[in-house]
Scaffold this active site. Structure first.
Site, short mmCIF file in Angstrom:
data_model
loop_
_atom_site.label_atom_id
_atom_site.label_comp_id
_atom_site.label_asym_id
_atom_site.label_seq_id
_atom_site.Cartn_x
_atom_site.Cartn_y
_atom_site.Cartn_z
N ARG A 107 0.89 -1.18 0.00
CA ARG A 107 0.00 0.00 0.00
C ARG A 107 0.91 1.21 0.00
O ARG A 107 1.71 1.41 0.93
CB ARG A 107 -0.91 0.00 1.22
CG ARG A 107 -1.66 1.31 1.39
CD ARG A 107 -2.79 1.23 2.37
NE ARG A 107 -3.90 0.49 1.79
CZ ARG A 107 -5.14 0.48 2.30
NH1 ARG A 107 -5.42 1.17 3.39
NH2 ARG A 107 -6.11 -0.21 1.72
N HIS A 134 -7.05 0.87 -6.66
CA HIS A 134 -7.28 -0.01 -5.50
C HIS A 134 -7.90 -1.31 -6.04
O HIS A 134 -9.07 -1.60 -5.82
CB HIS A 134 -8.21 0.68 -4.50
CG HIS A 134 -8.21 0.07 -3.14
ND1 HIS A 134 -7.45 -1.03 -2.80
CD2 HIS A 134 -8.87 0.42 -2.00
CE1 HIS A 134 -7.66 -1.33 -1.53
NE2 HIS A 134 -8.51 -0.47 -1.02
N GLN A 137 -9.90 -3.78 -3.79
CA GLN A 137 -11.23 -3.31 -3.44
C GLN A 137 -12.22 -3.61 -4.56
O GLN A 137 -13.34 -4.07 -4.32
CB GLN A 137 -11.19 -1.80 -3.18
CG GLN A 137 -12.53 -1.22 -2.79
CD GLN A 137 -13.03 -1.75 -1.46
OE1 GLN A 137 -12.32 -1.72 -0.48
NE2 GLN A 137 -14.25 -2.24 -1.40
N ASP A 224 -17.08 7.19 -1.84
CA ASP A 224 -15.86 7.05 -1.04
C ASP A 224 -15.58 8.41 -0.41
O ASP A 224 -16.22 9.42 -0.76
CB ASP A 224 -14.69 6.59 -1.96
CG ASP A 224 -13.39 6.35 -1.18
OD1 ASP A 224 -13.44 6.18 0.05
OD2 ASP A 224 -12.32 6.32 -1.83
N CYS A 264 -16.25 1.61 0.13
CA CYS A 264 -15.09 0.77 0.44
C CYS A 264 -14.79 0.74 1.93
O CYS A 264 -14.17 -0.20 2.41
CB CYS A 264 -13.88 1.27 -0.33
SG CYS A 264 -13.50 3.00 -0.02
N ARG A 292 -13.62 -8.71 0.93
CA ARG A 292 -12.19 -8.44 0.77
C ARG A 292 -11.39 -9.70 1.08
O ARG A 292 -10.39 -9.99 0.43
CB ARG A 292 -11.74 -7.29 1.69
CG ARG A 292 -12.42 -5.94 1.43
CD ARG A 292 -12.06 -5.40 0.06
NE ARG A 292 -10.63 -5.34 -0.12
CZ ARG A 292 -9.85 -4.34 0.33
NH1 ARG A 292 -10.40 -3.30 0.94
NH2 ARG A 292 -8.56 -4.35 0.12
N1 CP Z 1 -11.31 -0.31 1.99
C1 CP Z 1 -10.07 -0.46 2.44
O1 CP Z 1 -9.11 -0.60 1.70
O2 CP Z 1 -9.96 -0.43 3.79
P1 CP Z 1 -8.62 -0.29 4.61
O3 CP Z 1 -8.06 1.09 4.32
O4 CP Z 1 -9.01 -0.44 6.05
O5 CP Z 1 -7.66 -1.35 4.18
N1 NVA Z 2 -9.75 6.72 -1.38
C1 NVA Z 2 -9.41 6.25 -0.06
C2 NVA Z 2 -9.67 4.79 0.04
C3 NVA Z 2 -9.39 4.18 1.38
C4 NVA Z 2 -9.64 2.69 1.42
C5 NVA Z 2 -7.96 6.58 0.23
O1 NVA Z 2 -7.13 6.42 -0.67
O2 NVA Z 2 -7.67 6.99 1.34
#
Ligand code: CP
Ligand code: NVA
Length: 306
Positions: A107, A134, A137, A224, A264, A292
């Protein structure tokens, strides 16, 4: 010598949604459904395999789902947290981790970081969220749509809010599975133009600037956060720009009677979505979150055994 020295042999990665072919995407989703029904069948499937988790940003769902996924299939995971690329070049991290583990999930802030890990590690690399995509997701989103509606072909789905990483992966994945996708953002917060063009090559994707127009008659309304991780300095400006963009009961009432609400998570109740919508009978957000796990298991299994 030349940069080619750090190039790893070709392996399958999931750094971008389109790294999965149409066929593999559908196979992963079928496998995820099977794994959800019969998890015991796969309890030793990844014995002796290890996943490295490299997270530059916080996570609940993605990280726990990956850890559980490996353990439930007889493998294990290790965590290497912290800022990537500060103590040493990303290409060194990639090469070192690739000697120890069978797969990496990262990430990251910049998409280029996950791409560089993929280029250098010699093991499959999974994008666990970047500034651009993502993909994990989107797999869970697709599984949830299939569970609720029995398929994807011809479903009308709307994404309302910021044209961000989640929007990008959702519109690409939903479009290629046959959904009619409408994305609605305020002006200035549209999806990345290249990603939008890519999504339009995958299927039907419409861009509008009115949330009411986007959700009219749709089967699913997705939103989101307005401010993604790493954009905290823009938060005040974003809150101002997104006034009137909350997904609330009034907006949901314009969708189809059997419409579901997707997010998400984590959700900021009172900003992009009302508490009443998250808690309503239309909300599918906890199925999405559960999925997930099943989709990440299917993805790991596919990358490590094919
Ligand atoms: N939706 C999602 O990716 O959640 P987290 O940020 O908790 O991993
Ligand atoms: N768009 C958000 C998604 C989190 C799961 C971010 O990148 O923070």
């Amino acid at each position: 010598m030349a940069a080619a020295q750090v190039l790893a042999p070709p392996v399958a990665h999931v750094c971008h949604d389109l790294d999965l072919s149409d066929t593999t995407l559908r196979q992963v989703l079928e496998l995820a459904a099977e794994m959800k029904r019969t998890p015991q069948r796969y309890s030793k499937a990844l014995a002796g395999r290890y996943l490295a988790l490299l997270f530059e940003k916080p996570s609940l769902r993605t990280v726990v789902a990956f850890e559980l996924a490996m353990k439930q299939m007889g493998g294990d995971s290790v965590t290497a947290n912290g800022t990537i690329g500060q103590r040493e070049p990303i290409k060194d991290m990639g090469r070192i981790l690739g000697r120890w583990v069978n797969v990496i999930a990262a990430r990251v802030f910049a998409q280029s970081t996950v791409d560089e890990l993929a280029r250098t590690s010699g093991v499959p690399v999974i994008n666990a969220l970047s500034d651009l995509y993502h993909p994990c997701q989107a797999l869970a989103d697709a599984q949830t749509l299939k569970e609720r509606f029995g398929g994807w072909e011809g479903l009308k789905v709307a994404y309302v809010g910021d044209g961000n990483n989640v929007a990008h992966s959702f519109m690409i994945t939903a479009a290629r599975l046959g959904c009619e996708v409408t994305v609605a953002t305020p002006k200035g917060y549209e999806p990345n133009a290249d990603v939008l063009a890519l999504a339009r090559r995958c299927g039907h994707v419409n861009l509008v600037h009115d949330p009411r127009e986007a959700v009219a008659g749709v089967h699913a309304v997705y939103t989101d956060v307005w401010t993604s991780m790493g954009q905290e300095e823009e938060a005040a400006a974003r809150v101002a720009a997104f006034q009137g963009w909350i997904v609330d009961d009034a907006l949901m009432s314009l969708a189809s009677k059997d419409a579901i609400f997707l997010h998400c998570l984590p959700a900021h109740r009172g900003d992009e979505v009302s508490d009443s919508v998250v808690e309503s009978g239309q909300s599918a957000v906890f199925d999405q979150a559960e999925n997930r796990l099943h989709t990440q298991k299917a993805l790991l299994y596919t990358l490590l055994t094919n």
